[in-house]
Design a protein around this motif. Structure first.
Motif, PDB file in Angstrom:
ATOM      1  N   PRO A  29       0.705  -1.535   0.534  1.00 12.70           N
ATOM      2  CA  PRO A  29       0.370  -0.062  -0.264  1.00 12.70           C
ATOM      3  C   PRO A  29       1.203   1.184  -0.152  1.00 12.70           C
ATOM      4  O   PRO A  29       0.352   1.884  -0.905  1.00 12.70           O
ATOM      5  N   VAL A  30       1.882   1.394   0.424  1.00 11.78           N
ATOM      6  CA  VAL A  30       3.051   2.289   0.426  1.00 11.78           C
ATOM      7  C   VAL A  30       3.399   2.736  -0.583  1.00 11.78           C
ATOM      8  O   VAL A  30       3.423   3.541  -1.102  1.00 11.78           O
ATOM      9  N   MET A  31       3.711   1.710  -1.199  1.00 10.96           N
ATOM     10  CA  MET A  31       4.245   1.871  -2.415  1.00 10.96           C
ATOM     11  C   MET A  31       3.476   2.546  -3.593  1.00 10.96           C
ATOM     12  O   MET A  31       3.832   2.672  -4.421  1.00 10.96           O
ATOM     13  N   ALA A  32       2.195   2.415  -3.647  1.00 11.17           N
ATOM     14  CA  ALA A  32       1.187   2.434  -3.943  1.00 11.17           C
ATOM     15  C   ALA A  32       1.087   3.764  -4.250  1.00 11.17           C
ATOM     16  O   ALA A  32       0.768   4.788  -5.000  1.00 11.17           O
ATOM     17  N   GLY A  33       1.603   4.262  -2.916  1.00 11.59           N
ATOM     18  CA  GLY A  33       0.857   5.283  -2.827  1.00 11.59           C
ATOM     19  C   GLY A  33       2.094   6.570  -3.047  1.00 11.59           C
ATOM     20  O   GLY A  33       1.904   7.708  -4.016  1.00 11.59           O
ATOM     21  N   LEU A  37       1.986   9.681  -5.625  1.00 16.10           N
ATOM     22  CA  LEU A  37       3.336  10.799  -5.552  1.00 16.10           C
ATOM     23  C   LEU A  37       3.901  11.086  -6.834  1.00 16.10           C
ATOM     24  O   LEU A  37       3.637  12.251  -7.484  1.00 16.10           O
ATOM     25  N   VAL A  38       4.809   9.936  -7.294  1.00  8.59           N
ATOM     26  CA  VAL A  38       6.028  10.234  -8.337  1.00  8.59           C
ATOM     27  C   VAL A  38       5.173  10.515  -9.680  1.00  8.59           C
ATOM     28  O   VAL A  38       5.399  11.569 -10.524  1.00  8.59           O
ATOM     29  N   ALA A  39       4.176  10.223  -9.855  1.00  4.75           N
ATOM     30  CA  ALA A  39       3.179   9.951 -11.499  1.00  4.75           C
ATOM     31  C   ALA A  39       2.640  11.636 -11.346  1.00  4.75           C
ATOM     32  O   ALA A  39       3.077  11.839 -12.322  1.00  4.75           O
ATOM     33  N   VAL A  46       7.498   6.075 -13.291  1.00  9.58           N
ATOM     34  CA  VAL A  46       7.294   6.345 -12.102  1.00  9.58           C
ATOM     35  C   VAL A  46       8.680   5.148 -11.053  1.00  9.58           C
ATOM     36  O   VAL A  46       9.443   5.590 -10.071  1.00  9.58           O
ATOM     37  N   LEU A  47       9.010   3.962 -12.084  1.00  9.49           N
ATOM     38  CA  LEU A  47      10.918   3.880 -11.672  1.00  9.49           C
ATOM     39  C   LEU A  47      11.645   3.582 -12.201  1.00  9.49           C
ATOM     40  O   LEU A  47      11.203   4.254 -13.240  1.00  9.49           O
TER      41      LEU A  47
END
Length: 214
Positions: A29-33, A37-39, A46-47
């Motif tokens: 869930p943290v990585m999804a958030g 944000l990055v996008a 994103v990566l």
């Protein structure tokens, strides 16, 4: 008595798989958030993917969250300092940008603990002693990261890497992981003075080489 390095490496690999798998599931869930944000702030992709040298110098693709804007000469976004964003600084300070790197650990390209994977072109710049840092898998964290991180000189940082190679043990790995938590909480050593990360490594003076002018 310290366990043989071979035993340490085998047991550590099993620990790497269990911990990396658990971290990837728990932080999904943290990585999804972070990805959202990055996008929104930096755009896609994103990566951040880059070839880095792994064990024995074999290249692999390191995966992290992006922390910088793309190079844009027209807008003056050329240097790392120009391209770094507030979001990027926050991600680096908390090491949230490193979460996708646990996929590299799960794949066996990295370990939880070991010398940090640096840049491919540094391979030709190391002394024979410094090059021994590649006798083990690179790590998400390491002895240099908990001993000053980017505040260390390159010579001190690489010396700690080779010391780790010679003295690695499960006990040392556990202590490094514990110290990593403290470093993250204190957010120290994220960047070297005058740099957003660490100045480029240009090689160490070789024995018998004079340094400085007349």
């Amino acid at each position: 008595m310290r366990e043989p390095a071979r035993v340490t490496d085998v047991v550590q690999r099993a620990i790497d798989v269990v911990v990396a798998g658990g971290v990837l599931v728990a932080t999904a869930p943290v990585m999804a958030g972070v990805a959202v944000l990055v996008a929104a702030r930096l755009g896609r992709p994103v990566l951040f993917r880059q070839q880095r040298p792994g064990r024995h110098g074999r290249p692999f693709t390191l995966v992290k969250f992006r922390t910088m804007r793309d190079v844009d000469e027209e807008r003056g976004l050329i240097s790392d300092a120009d391209r770094m964003t507030g979001l990027g600084r926050a991600l680096r300070a908390t090491s949230l940008d490193e979460l996708p790197t646990f996929w590299n650990v799960l794949r066996g390209e990295m370990s939880l603990v070991g010398p940090r994977p640096l840049l491919m072109h540094y391979l030709d710049l190391y002394t024979p002693e410094q090059a021994r840092r590649h006798l083990v898998r690179p790590g998400v964290t390491g002895l240099a990261q908990v001993s000053g991180r980017n505040l260390l000189s390159w010579e001190d940082r690489l010396a700690l890497d080779t010391w780790y190679v010679d003295h690695r043990s499960l006990g040392l790995n556990a202590r490094i992981c514990a110290r990593t938590v403290l470093v993250l909480l204190r957010r120290v050593g994220v960047a070297a003075p005058g740099s957003v990360t660490m100045p480029q490594f240009t090689g160490s003076p070789r024995p018998g080489t004079e340094v400085g002018g007349a």
